[in-house]
Design an enzyme around this catalytic site. Structure first.
Site, PDB file in Angstrom:
ATOM      1  N   PHE A 146      -6.743   5.858 -10.413  1.00 35.16           N
ATOM      2  CA  PHE A 146      -7.240   5.337 -11.694  1.00 35.16           C
ATOM      3  C   PHE A 146      -6.344   4.178 -12.094  1.00 35.16           C
ATOM      4  CE2 PHE A 146      -7.841   4.620 -16.129  1.00 35.16           C
ATOM      5  CZ  PHE A 146      -9.198   4.810 -16.294  1.00 35.16           C
ATOM      6  N   LYS A 161       1.016   1.183 -21.540  1.00 37.88           N
ATOM      7  CA  LYS A 161       1.030   2.360 -22.425  1.00 37.88           C
ATOM      8  C   LYS A 161       2.300   2.491 -23.278  1.00 37.88           C
ATOM      9  CE  LYS A 161      -2.242   5.047 -19.674  1.00 37.88           C
ATOM     10  NZ  LYS A 161      -3.517   4.988 -20.353  1.00 37.88           N
ATOM     11  N   ASP A 203       1.593   1.292  -9.623  1.00 38.76           N
ATOM     12  CA  ASP A 203       1.034   1.336 -10.964  1.00 38.76           C
ATOM     13  C   ASP A 203       1.719   2.478 -11.703  1.00 38.76           C
ATOM     14  OD1 ASP A 203      -0.374   1.720 -13.275  1.00 38.76           O
ATOM     15  OD2 ASP A 203      -2.358   1.495 -12.374  1.00 38.76           O
TER      16      ASP A 203
HETATM   17  N1  PLP Z   1      -3.248   2.412 -14.665  1.00 35.57           N
HETATM   18  C1  PLP Z   1      -3.071   3.718 -14.872  1.00 35.57           C
HETATM   19  C2  PLP Z   1      -2.242   4.496 -13.891  1.00 35.57           C
HETATM   20  C3  PLP Z   1      -3.635   4.371 -15.972  1.00 35.57           C
HETATM   21  O1  PLP Z   1      -3.447   5.684 -16.149  1.00 35.57           O
HETATM   22  C4  PLP Z   1      -4.403   3.591 -16.868  1.00 35.57           C
HETATM   23  C5  PLP Z   1      -5.030   4.233 -18.035  1.00 35.57           C
HETATM   24  O2  PLP Z   1      -5.123   5.436 -18.167  1.00 35.57           O
HETATM   25  C6  PLP Z   1      -4.567   2.218 -16.633  1.00 35.57           C
HETATM   26  C7  PLP Z   1      -3.966   1.661 -15.521  1.00 35.57           C
HETATM   27  C8  PLP Z   1      -5.376   1.374 -17.563  1.00 35.57           C
HETATM   28  O3  PLP Z   1      -4.695   1.167 -18.750  1.00 35.57           O
HETATM   29  P1  PLP Z   1      -5.456   0.683 -20.080  1.00 35.57           P
HETATM   30  O4  PLP Z   1      -6.356   1.797 -20.500  1.00 35.57           O
HETATM   31  O5  PLP Z   1      -4.360   0.392 -21.054  1.00 35.57           O
HETATM   32  O6  PLP Z   1      -6.209  -0.545 -19.710  1.00 35.57           O
END
Ligand code: PLP
Length: 399
Positions: A138, A252, A223
């Site tokens: 994700f 986040k 990520d």
């Molecule tokens: N990358 C990861 C690992 C995430 O868990 C998330 C969101 O849950 C994102 C990227 C995307 O972040 P955003 O919702 O701030 O765009």
């Protein structure tokens, strides 16, 4: 509260399925709804509120900066950006950063950087660059990012999709080795897959991936939007394996529970692929966001919150493991980030969350079967015990 929910549903798209109450106040680890019911927050907006709601130092800095300078765009230099990025680079050991707002944007930034780096440094033929990704990843919900999602629910009727991504199983470093070709520029992976249900790879996985990427001149991009900034009991989850990635994506918690703040960090050669006009975002790196990001790093450091995540995480993990109930299949996690996998044939995650909320604790299920426990780092031991006790009571009340 029902009227509020009905009215919201008339004007707001139904792309979420919230629990049936209306929150109106937050302080530290606690949230209150409009009727004055108090809940312990074990969700923290998917790790965005790691410092707790309305942390007094965050509110102070927010007020100070809001009165001074908020948004200018990066068409102009500002006196807040350098201190923020300097500190972030020092903590992560990266050379340079590119500030954005949401996690999705920072992931997009990383994908662009990786492709360009592949064309310029590996001489991959134009439009042929490939990025390897892990199954059940994700990374956000833009069209490009969902192009390499394994979940039909996020893809259905949103095509056509962006090509150039190769999926391999998560946790299998040999699959990575076999998937790499001369056209591969990067491997993008979450050290622990959050939205897949707090899935933890075997020990040594990241280390092996790092080695394979080095041998093949492929960028390892982690990520850590959800796993980073203390969530697993270290600044970054990759520290558990003593490796250093080539690229790092954060978001986040970097916004202190107040604003969306994200960055892509990397080496000088990778970040050097961006020249003026090649990429950008009106709000990315704005003075308010930069000041908030810097204060988040200061608070994590000065209030020893990462050590706290490690120590209290162990208490949370062991406490949840002690609950013996037929619904529970597995309890796993690192730091203040624990997933409880339940047997979906016996009980749905949603029903547990609804009953748990009635007992004063908020969380949300992932894929129907994993309940996440990711409280703010300022949580106290007795509050963790409360969450554990109420979870046991909730399960017992359901069967
Ligand atoms: N990358 C990861 C690992 C995430 O868990 C998330 C969101 O849950 C994102 C990227 C995307 O972040 P955003 O919702 O701030 O765009």
């Amino acid at each position: 509260m029902k009227d509020w929910i009905d009215n919201e549903n008339k004007v707001c798209a139904q792309n979420y399925y919230p629990l049936p109450f209306v929150l109106s106040k937050g302080e530290g680890v606690w949230l209150w709804d409009m009727e004055g019911n108090r809940y312990l927050d074990m969700m923290t907006a998917y790790s965005a509120v790691s410092l707790g709601h309305c942390h007094p130092r965050m509110i102070k800095v927010l007020n100070e900066q809001a009165r001074t300078l908020c948004v200018t765009s990066r068409a102009f230099h500002t006196n807040t950006l350098c201190p923020f990025l300097e500190k972030l680079c020092a903590i992560s050991g990266m050379d340079m950063a590119l500030p954005m707002n949401t996690g999705t944007e920072a992931v997009e930034t990383a994908l662009k950087a990786a492709r360009r780096w592949g064309y310029r440094y590996k001489k991959i033929p134009e439009d042929k660059a490939k990025i390897i990704v892990a199954r059940d990843n994700f990374h956000g919900r833009s069209i490009t990012i969902i192009s390499f999602s394994s979940h039909d629910q996020s893809k259905k009727e949103f095509g056509p999709f962006t090509p150039g991504f190769i999926e391999i199983p998560f946790g299998d470093s040999e699959a990575l080795r076999h998937a790499i070709t001369p056209e591969t520029c990067a491997f993008l992976v979450e050290p622990i897959q959050g939205e897949a249900g707090i899935q933890m790879p075997r020990e040594g996985y990241l280390k092996a991936c790092s080695q394979i990427c080095k041998e093949n001149n492929v960028l390892l991009i982690l990520d850590e939007v959800q796993s980073g900034l203390g969530r697993t009991g270290q600044w970054f989850a990759y520290e558990h394996e003593k490796i250093k990635p080539d690229g790092l994506i954060l978001g986040k918690a970097l916004g202190g529970g107040i604003l969306p703040v994200s960055v892509f960090l990397s080496r000088q050669d990778v970040m050097g692929v961006f020249e003026p006009g090649s990429h950008g975002s009106t709000f990315g790196g704005n003075p308010l966001a930069a000041r908030i990001g810097l204060e988040v790093l200061n608070i994590l450091e000065q209030e020893h919150l990462i050590e706290r995540s490690k120590a209290l995480g162990e208490m949370l993990l062991q406490g949840l493991k002690k609950i013996k109930h037929p619904f529970i299949r597995e309890v796993r996690g690192k730091g203040l980030w624990v997933g409880v996998e339940i047997d979906p044939l016996q009980m749905t995650g949603r029903k547990i969350c609804e009953a748990y909320a009635k007992n004063g604790v908020l969380t949300k299920e992932v894929h129907q079967k994993v309940l996440r426990f990711a409280p703010p780092f300022v949580i106290k031991p007795e509050e963790i015990q409360f969450a554990i006790d109420q979870f046991a009571n909730t399960l017992n009340s359901l069967g």
